[in-house]
Design an enzyme around this catalytic site. Structure first.
Site, PDB file in Angstrom:
ATOM      1  N   HIS A 102       0.833  -1.208   0.000  1.00  0.00           N
ATOM      2  CA  HIS A 102       0.000   0.000   0.000  1.00  0.00           C
ATOM      3  C   HIS A 102       0.867   1.257   0.000  1.00  0.00           C
ATOM      4  O   HIS A 102       0.568   2.242  -0.679  1.00  0.00           O
ATOM      5  CB  HIS A 102      -0.924   0.009   1.219  1.00  0.00           C
ATOM      6  CG  HIS A 102      -2.100  -0.904   1.105  1.00  0.00           C
ATOM      7  ND1 HIS A 102      -1.986  -2.260   0.960  1.00  0.00           N
ATOM      8  CD2 HIS A 102      -3.441  -0.646   1.101  1.00  0.00           C
ATOM      9  CE1 HIS A 102      -3.187  -2.816   0.887  1.00  0.00           C
ATOM     10  NE2 HIS A 102      -4.087  -1.859   0.957  1.00  0.00           N
ATOM     11  N   HIS A 109       0.192  -4.197   8.870  1.00  0.00           N
ATOM     12  CA  HIS A 109       1.641  -4.332   8.787  1.00  0.00           C
ATOM     13  C   HIS A 109       2.264  -3.923  10.113  1.00  0.00           C
ATOM     14  O   HIS A 109       1.670  -3.178  10.904  1.00  0.00           O
ATOM     15  CB  HIS A 109       2.205  -3.430   7.683  1.00  0.00           C
ATOM     16  CG  HIS A 109       2.023  -3.956   6.299  1.00  0.00           C
ATOM     17  ND1 HIS A 109       2.881  -4.857   5.726  1.00  0.00           N
ATOM     18  CD2 HIS A 109       1.076  -3.698   5.368  1.00  0.00           C
ATOM     19  CE1 HIS A 109       2.477  -5.143   4.495  1.00  0.00           C
ATOM     20  NE2 HIS A 109       1.385  -4.452   4.256  1.00  0.00           N
ATOM     21  N   ASP A 123       7.527  -2.395   8.389  1.00  0.00           N
ATOM     22  CA  ASP A 123       7.103  -2.518   6.991  1.00  0.00           C
ATOM     23  C   ASP A 123       6.840  -1.151   6.375  1.00  0.00           C
ATOM     24  O   ASP A 123       7.142  -0.915   5.197  1.00  0.00           O
ATOM     25  CB  ASP A 123       5.832  -3.369   6.895  1.00  0.00           C
ATOM     26  CG  ASP A 123       5.979  -4.709   7.587  1.00  0.00           C
ATOM     27  OD1 ASP A 123       7.119  -5.156   7.741  1.00  0.00           O
ATOM     28  OD2 ASP A 123       4.956  -5.298   7.968  1.00  0.00           O
TER      29      ASP A 123
END
Length: 313
Positions: free
Chosen positions: A182, A223, A227
């Site tokens: 994302h 996450h 990350d």
């Protein structure tokens, strides 16, 4: 009278769309290879993420500073981060197609997407290498111990793997953690608008939205904080270095009649014509020998920049 103005306005928009489409199709006919490769790699990336889910083993959630600071949104409010990401994605796509509608434009849609896909693919390749190197226990609710989605049974056939169970397999994936996909898309879109966008307020707003997206990803436990942090510096570095390997886009805002990227055949033909005229002792038109400067490997004629938008090898 109002109906007449509306009809004239609609007619202008249709002519503008038709004209822009013909130009973009001409560019697409010469620049389709990298576009196709970028689109195919999106499937490869999805396939890799699906594959690592088979390797995922749920376990205790790792200690995380972001989890300590940000309260968990939970399953009921997990849609908030996805809603914001959808807004970012759709807004960027619409912006890249604005040359078809608006009279003021700075780039060609085909060329901007070649650039964006180059950034995405380079970042996603590094992401695949990273999450296959070490599989962490997923922090999301559907990746925790006891969830039926945390482990995937061995595939029954090749088709089950290749179809990647889209979109459910993408939404409920586990194991593809470092680093956030994302955030790859979000940062590539924001960086691209920062360079080629024209509204300063939107540029500032886009960075604020990127920060908000980062916090929501952590709060929704999609996450770990690492990350997101790794994505911030990795994507920026990837864009920095890949951007140097790509020829700069022509700036269409330099004039009302912007210079189209020349094909290799057109450039070769032009050079041969000039060489022949010189050998024959004929003077070359002044228009053909306008002052040219070199900027970052790109030719500029009379302040108007043109390039072939090809990747340097």
């Amino acid at each position: 009278m109002a109906a007449l103005y509306l009809a004239r306005g609609a007619s202008k928009v249709v002519r503008r769309i038709t004209s822009e489409t013909s130009v973009e199709l001409k560019i697409l006919s010469e620049k389709w290879q990298l576009l196709l490769a970028g689109i195919v790699f999106q499937y490869v990336h999805g396939l890799a993420a699906r594959g690592v889910h088979y390797l995922h083993r749920p376990g205790p959630t790792l200690q995380d500073l972001g989890f300590m600071i940000l309260p968990e949104l939970g399953k009921e409010r997990g849609y908030i981060s996805e809603t914001l990401f959808t807004f970012i994605f759709l807004s960027f796509v619409l912006w890249t197609f604005h040359p078809f509608i608006l009279q003021t434009k700075r780039f060609y849609t085909v060329l901007i997407w070649r650039r964006v896909l180059s950034f995405l693919c380079a970042s996603q390749f590094l992401r695949i290498v990273t999450f296959y190197s070490t599989q962490l226990p997923g922090p999301n609710y559907h990746c925790r111990e006891g969830s039926p989605l945390a482990r995937l049974p061995p595939p029954q056939n090749v088709a089950e793997v290749l179809l990647i169970n889209f979109p459910r397999g993408v939404i409920y994936g586990c194991g593809d953690l470092i680093f956030s996909s994302h955030m790859i898309f979000t940062l590539v879109f924001v960086i691209t608008y920062q360079k080629y966008g024209s509204i300063r307020f939107i540029k500032m707003l886009a960075w604020c939205i990127a920060i908000a997206q980062s916090l929501l990803i952590i709060a929704s436990r999609k996450h770990y904080s690492v990350d997101v942090v790794v994505a911030w510096y990795t994507v920026n570095l990837v864009v920095f270095f890949v951007d140097k390997k790509l020829t700069e886009l022509p700036d269409r805002s330099a004039g009302s009649t912007s210079v189209l990227p020349l094909s290799m055949k057109e450039k070769d033909s032009k050079l041969k014509d000039e060489k022949t005229r010189l050998l024959n002792g004929n003077s070359v038109d002044a228009a053909d020998w306008r002052s040219r400067t070199q900027m970052n490997g790109n030719h500029v004629e009379n302040g108007n920049q043109f390039d072939t938008e090809t990747t340097k090898t």
